[in-house]
Design an enzyme around this catalytic site. Structure first.
Site, mmCIF file in Angstrom:
data_model
loop_
_atom_site.group_PDB
_atom_site.id
_atom_site.type_symbol
_atom_site.label_atom_id
_atom_site.label_comp_id
_atom_site.label_asym_id
_atom_site.label_seq_id
_atom_site.Cartn_x
_atom_site.Cartn_y
_atom_site.Cartn_z
ATOM 1 N NE ARG A 167 21.184 -28.082 48.299
ATOM 2 C CZ ARG A 167 20.043 -28.751 47.811
ATOM 3 N NH1 ARG A 167 19.608 -28.612 46.677
ATOM 4 N NH2 ARG A 167 19.309 -29.014 49.221
ATOM 5 N NE ARG B 40 15.583 -39.517 22.387
ATOM 6 C CZ ARG B 40 15.040 -38.259 21.933
ATOM 7 N NH1 ARG B 40 13.844 -38.051 21.881
ATOM 8 N NH2 ARG B 40 15.831 -37.914 21.821
ATOM 9 C CG ASP C 120 15.718 -41.044 16.441
ATOM 10 O OD1 ASP C 120 15.891 -41.619 15.231
ATOM 11 O OD2 ASP C 120 14.811 -41.085 17.551
ATOM 12 C CG ASP D 271 12.288 -33.773 21.104
ATOM 13 O OD1 ASP D 271 13.867 -33.447 20.486
ATOM 14 O OD2 ASP D 271 12.209 -34.262 20.501
#
Length: 674
Positions: free
Chosen positions: A377, A479, A495, A584
């Site tokens: 990096r 998800r 959804d 969530d």
């Protein structure tokens, strides 16, 4: 006559030169123009980290130590990375680490460190699969070092890690092993092979940690200019009008008002003067946390993580024999430079030093970059927010691929997004939602993540963009898996029960393009502190203030899928699978912890809001009615070590939204519908 005048002038200059030398002024002039260093003489501290600040006093490497310490044998003799580490054992993209278990009883801190490593992405239970074998040194100075493990192999591909000073490291047969220890002296440290750690206090938090103390976003004229680290701990501050040497009593000028603080109190000053002796290394982290610029006076120890951290942006190294000159330079430093240095101390503290877990993970990431070699990096990833721990090389090694550096690089994200529609609950396929999303001018593809027990439908609606179906594993965390089929930076997470119009999708994406590091969503939740219960809660009640957006309809960068899958501890991902509502909250925790910023809300039609899901905790609901997931937010806060969510009242609406003007002048006409 002119010849006689020239001879007289020459004699006068020679006499003046001899007089200056006799009076002892000549040595002072040598400070401004130092002599050339003698060949063969080892150069000691200081290694000047701020040449622009102190270049008028000395040049880098040209001041010799008054009393150089006798050299000690470095760890492992002449070992270096190429000679004593076998990179062929490092297969795959990520660094795999095997941690030797302790044979006897261990302390609670040591046990928690082992548990943290086992739950991280680095860990493997098989020493044969490991690229690095880690041996933890006990955290007490009186303990003896562990015996050599069976797979020692002369220490090759081993790392001996001691978070606290351990006398046994001086007698331990290291062989070809690397050493990561707290504040190693410069004469035994092997650059590019060993790793210098900070000197941590015994009570340093395992994860999370306290935030930095800098609250003033501009130079504060009321704060003390200097704070001096005292030998017995604590700090002594001097007033802003001090023009003397506050670190001793030999200055002729009045040092001004002084105040002594206990060792538990962080310094409240602009600059923190830290002598170079090894015991004073304990003050270094205190200065960083307080936002006090460390001024190291000829330190004898290696600065922590000096291999990757550019300390010129946060600290100053000076020679302790030039005290008056250093003090004058500090007083004349421009306010903009002072503020930049102080802000960098806060970033470094939060990114690498605020917890034991971050210190260990930083050590492993340094070794990961060594294994990567030329593809390691760049320095910018290490020295600018959010830091290398949150910029995973498994995702990319290019700055342009991360959502945090578009502003610094003068670039912007691409103008297309991928819609990821999660189908989990039994029900009809989201045909209407697919058509609304496919109608967006910015949509590049639609991916349907099928995690339902129902069989896949035989037909799908025809769309102007490609549509693909991904078989899920019937877990909510599916998800946020980094699917290779996602071909754009922007992801619209949906959804199957969500309801959006094409105009709402278009406007939300335009907003996200201006804030690619944040989440942009339609439905919001807010967190709060419940004083009665002494814990956190969250609610879906409509209010001006919010701190989360639901991922059932939200835009974010696809990099957060990589962080969610590979950077989060396994225990947190398991919690999300067991309590679906937590997913969530967990995604919002993750993004807020990375950006230190709140999400952004965009308008959502009233006709959609009635079907919005509620969180498990709603004020007024009795504890006997609370579902099993009521403590989700508190478990996540404990897992992160702090509460990362940030509240906001910002909502972005389209221009001319609901203004009494011609409909033809409005870009998002369907948003006018009630």
């Amino acid at each position: 006559m002119q010849s006689w005048r020239r001879k007289s002038l020459w004699l006068a200059l020679s006499a003046s030169w001899l007089l200056l030398s006799f009076l002892g002024i000549f040595p002072l002039l040598r400070l401004a123009v130092p002599p050339r260093s003698r060949p063969g003489v080892p150069q000691g501290w200081p290694r000047w980290l701020d040449a622009d600040l102190l270049q008028s006093f000395s040049q880098p490497g040209e001041l010799l130590e008054d009393a150089p310490q006798p050299p000690q044998a470095p760890h492992g003799g002449s070992c270096n990375w190429g000679a004593c580490f076998d990179t062929s054992k490092c297969r795959g993209d990520g660094l795999k680490v095997f941690v030797y278990p302790e044979a006897g009883p261990i302390s609670e801190t040591h046990r928690r460190i082992l548990a943290s490593l086992e739950g991280s992405r680095y860990h493997t239970f098989s020493p044969a699969e490991a690229c690095l074998l880690l041996l933890l040194i006990p955290d007490t100075s009186t303990s003896e070092c562990s015996s050599v493990p069976l797979q020692w192999n002369r220490g090759r591909n081993h790392l001996v890690l001691g978070l606290h000073p351990a006398t046994c490291l001086r007698t331990f047969q290291l062989g070809q092993a690397m050493v990561a220890e707290a504040s190693p002296t410069v004469d035994i440290f092997r650059p590019g092979f060993d790793v210098a750690l900070p000197l941590l206090p015994k009570a340093h938090p395992l994860r999370g940690g306290a935030s930095g103390q800098l609250r003033q976003h501009s130079p504060d004229p009321g704060v003390a200019l200097l704070a001096l680290a005292e030998e017995r701990g604590g700090w002594r501050t001097a007033g802003t009008n001090s023009s003397a040497c506050p670190w001793d009593g030999r200055c002729e000028q009045d040092p001004g008002p002084e105040q002594t603080h206990s060792r538990e109190t962080l310094p409240n000053a602009t600059f923190c003067l830290i002598p170079g002796h090894l015991p004073d290394a304990s003050h270094f982290l205190q200065a960083l946390q307080a936002g006090c610029i460390p001024v190291l006076l000829s330190p004898r120890w290696e600065l922590p993580f000096s291999e990757v951290i550019d300390w010129t942006k946060a600290a100053i190294v000076a020679d302790e024999r030039l005290r008056l000159q250093v003090l004058a330079a500090l007083q004349e430093m421009p306010p903009a430079r002072v503020l930049a240095l102080r802000q960098q101390t806060q970033f470094l503290w939060d990114a690498y030093f605020s917890s034991v877990e971050k210190v260990i993970h930083t050590t492993l990431e340094i070794i990961q970059d060594r294994v990567s070699g030329a593809s390691a990096r760049p320095s910018l990833l290490w020295n600018s927010p959010p830091g290398a721990l949150l910029a995973l090389p498994t995702f990319s090694r290019s700055l342009h691929d991360f959502p945090f550096y578009h502003l610094q690089q003068g670039s912007c994200p691409e103008g297309r997004f991928s819609a990821l529609i999660w189908v989990g609950a039994p029900g009809q396929p989201p045909l209407k939602l697919i058509q609304a999303v496919a109608g967006s001018q910015h949509c590049a593809q639609i991916l349907v993540l099928w995690s339902s027990e129902r069989p896949l439908p035989s037909t799908w609606p025809e769309t102007a963009v490609p549509l693909a179906v991904i078989e899920g594993h019937r877990k909510v965390s599916d998800r946020f898996f980094p699917y290779s089929t996602i071909g754009t930076d922007a992801v619209l997470s949906l959804d199957a029960q969500s309801s959006l119009s094409t105009s709402e999708v278009d406007f939300a994406f335009v907003v996200w393009q201006s804030f690619p590091e944040r989440m942009v969503g339609f439905l919001t939740w807010s967190h709060f502190w419940d004083k009665a219960r002494g814990s956190w809660g969250y609610t879906a009640e409509r209010a001006n203030e919010f701190s989360m957006v639901l991922t059932t309809a939200a835009f974010y960068h696809r990099y957060y899928h990589t962080l969610f899958t590979h950077a989060l501890p396994k225990a947190l991902r398991t919690l999300a699978d067991e309590a679906p509502t937590c997913v969530d909250v967990l995604m919002n925790f993750l993004v807020a912890a990375v950006t230190k910023l709140p999400p952004i809300k965009v308008p959502y039609g009233k006709q959609h809001q009635e079907a919005a899901p509620l969180p498990p905790e709603v004020p007024g609901r009795g504890p006997e009615l609370q579902p099993a997931t009521q403590d989700c937010i508190n478990q996540l806060a404990a897992g992160f070590g702090h509460m990362p969510l940030v509240s906001s009242r910002l909502r972005l609406d389209p221009v001319l939204f609901k203004d009494p003007v011609s409909v033809q002048r409005k870009k998002y006409r369907s948003l006018e519908k009630p």
